[in-house]
Scaffold this motif. Structure first.
Motif, PDB file in Angstrom:
ATOM      1  N   GLN A  84      -4.395  19.349  25.978  1.00  0.00           N
ATOM      2  CA  GLN A  84      -3.988  19.488  27.326  1.00  0.00           C
ATOM      3  C   GLN A  84      -3.620  18.149  29.074  1.00  0.00           C
ATOM      4  O   GLN A  84      -4.538  17.752  28.200  1.00  0.00           O
ATOM      5  CB  GLN A  84      -4.421  20.738  28.032  1.00  0.00           C
ATOM      6  N   TRP A  85      -1.847  18.557  29.186  1.00  0.00           N
ATOM      7  CA  TRP A  85      -2.339  17.451  30.338  1.00  0.00           C
ATOM      8  C   TRP A  85      -3.489  16.962  31.085  1.00  0.00           C
ATOM      9  O   TRP A  85      -3.385  16.029  31.358  1.00  0.00           O
ATOM     10  CB  TRP A  85      -1.018  17.843  30.867  1.00  0.00           C
ATOM     11  N   ARG A  86      -4.017  18.543  31.618  1.00  0.00           N
ATOM     12  CA  ARG A  86      -5.091  17.747  32.572  1.00  0.00           C
ATOM     13  C   ARG A  86      -6.085  17.355  31.531  1.00  0.00           C
ATOM     14  O   ARG A  86      -6.980  16.746  32.339  1.00  0.00           O
ATOM     15  CB  ARG A  86      -5.117  19.106  32.418  1.00  0.00           C
ATOM     16  N   GLU A  87      -6.383  17.486  30.367  1.00  0.00           N
ATOM     17  CA  GLU A  87      -8.004  16.513  29.631  1.00  0.00           C
ATOM     18  C   GLU A  87      -7.287  15.315  29.793  1.00  0.00           C
ATOM     19  O   GLU A  87      -8.430  14.332  29.089  1.00  0.00           O
ATOM     20  CB  GLU A  87      -7.284  17.268  27.983  1.00  0.00           C
ATOM     21  N   LEU A  88      -6.259  14.651  29.521  1.00  0.00           N
ATOM     22  CA  LEU A  88      -5.821  13.242  29.492  1.00  0.00           C
ATOM     23  C   LEU A  88      -6.365  13.267  30.785  1.00  0.00           C
ATOM     24  O   LEU A  88      -6.758  11.283  31.408  1.00  0.00           O
ATOM     25  CB  LEU A  88      -4.243  13.466  29.829  1.00  0.00           C
TER      26      LEU A  88
END
Length: 294
Positions: A59-63
């Motif tokens: 997920q982009w938030r995990e980046l």
């Protein structure tokens, strides 16, 4: 864990490490054809990231969580290790390179004792000492150590630090996310070096080997992630030593490199150290443990 489950786990790990060795065999063929090791290393990280991105489901938030200094330093160590081992493979027999490379678990063990205050097991320490003796027999310090051997030891040192950083991050990130983090950061870190290196000739065989090296290495590491999700890491880690079998066989078949008797004894001691650790770590209650689902 039942005997059948252990056999399945051993089969998965052996397939994984064999794929990694195949990737490095392709890398050795490339570097012997004057393709720069940094180009091979960069392509391995870049292609691996592209292939695994859909499977990892990041997920982009995990980046944002990948900004952790431990994650970045871990990626630096693995990028340095891959670049160093590919440099070593350019001139050294593949089995000898992997023999020297297995100084890594010893370094990881020492770092864990010093910084994480882990209590050293007497039996484990003896087994690691046997493994270290094996590394010395492969490297033969004082008897004309080559530049390639030094790069293999440097690769093992980087790998030991990488294993230590992985311990620091245990439980903080899911395995596929950790794998993606090292591929993404490795790509970024090696891009400047790759761009300043001599680009490989526009030949089909060269590009095929670059892709094969990256895909085999990526598949092997992904299988190791799966193995670590389905069984305790203390069972998986010693099985990685079976990599020496694959390295020796492929070295003979592809390059005609037979380890000399002293190096062969060293490789046997390293393998004994790893498999001995597996026997020691299998506590009585481990035999009744059912593998966790992935």
């Amino acid at each position: 864990m039942s005997a059948l489950d252990l056999c399945r786990l051993a089969g998965t790990v052996f397939l994984a490490v064999t794929l990694v060795v195949i990737g490095d065999t392709c890398g050795k063929l490339l570097t012997q054809s004057d393709v720069d090791p940094f180009i091979v290393a960069w392509s391995r990280f870049a292609i691996g990231a592209l292939v695994l991105w859909p499977l990892a489901r990041i997920q982009w938030r995990e980046l944002a969580g990948m900004k952790d200094w431990r994650v970045i330093l871990r990626a630096v160590f693995i990028a340095g290790g891959i670049s160093s081992i590919l440099t070593a493979l350019k001139t050294e027999p593949i089995a000898n390179v992997f023999g020297a490379f297995f100084v890594g678990p010893i370094i990881s063990y020492v770092l864990a004792v010093v910084f994480l205050k882990e209590r050293p097991s007497t039996t484990h320490t003896i087994l690691l000492a046997i493994g270290f003796l094996g590394v010395l027999l492969v490297v033969k310090p004082g008897f004309g150590v080559t530049t390639g051997t030094l790069f293999a030891l440097l690769a093992g040192t980087f790998y030991g630090c990488y294993l230590f950083m992985t311990k620091l991050l245990a439980g903080a990130m899911r395995p596929t996310r950790l794998l993606m983090s090292q591929l993404l950061f490795g790509t970024v870190l090696l891009t400047p070096l790759g761009l300043t290196s001599t680009f490989p000739p526009n030949e089909t065989a060269v590009w095929a080997l670059l892709v094969a090296s990256a895909l085999a290495s990526t598949a092997g590491n992904y299988l190791l992630v799966i193995a670590n999700r389905t069984a305790d890491a203390s069972l998986v880690a010693p099985l990685v030593y079976t990599q020496l079998i694959s390295a020796t066989i492929l070295g003979v078949i592809v390059f005609g490199d037979w380890p000399d008797p002293v190096a062969l004894l060293g490789l046997a001691l390293i393998a004994l150290s790893g498999l001995g650790s597996l026997a020691v770590r299998r506590k009585p209650d481990d035999r009744a443990t059912i593998m966790r689902s992935g």
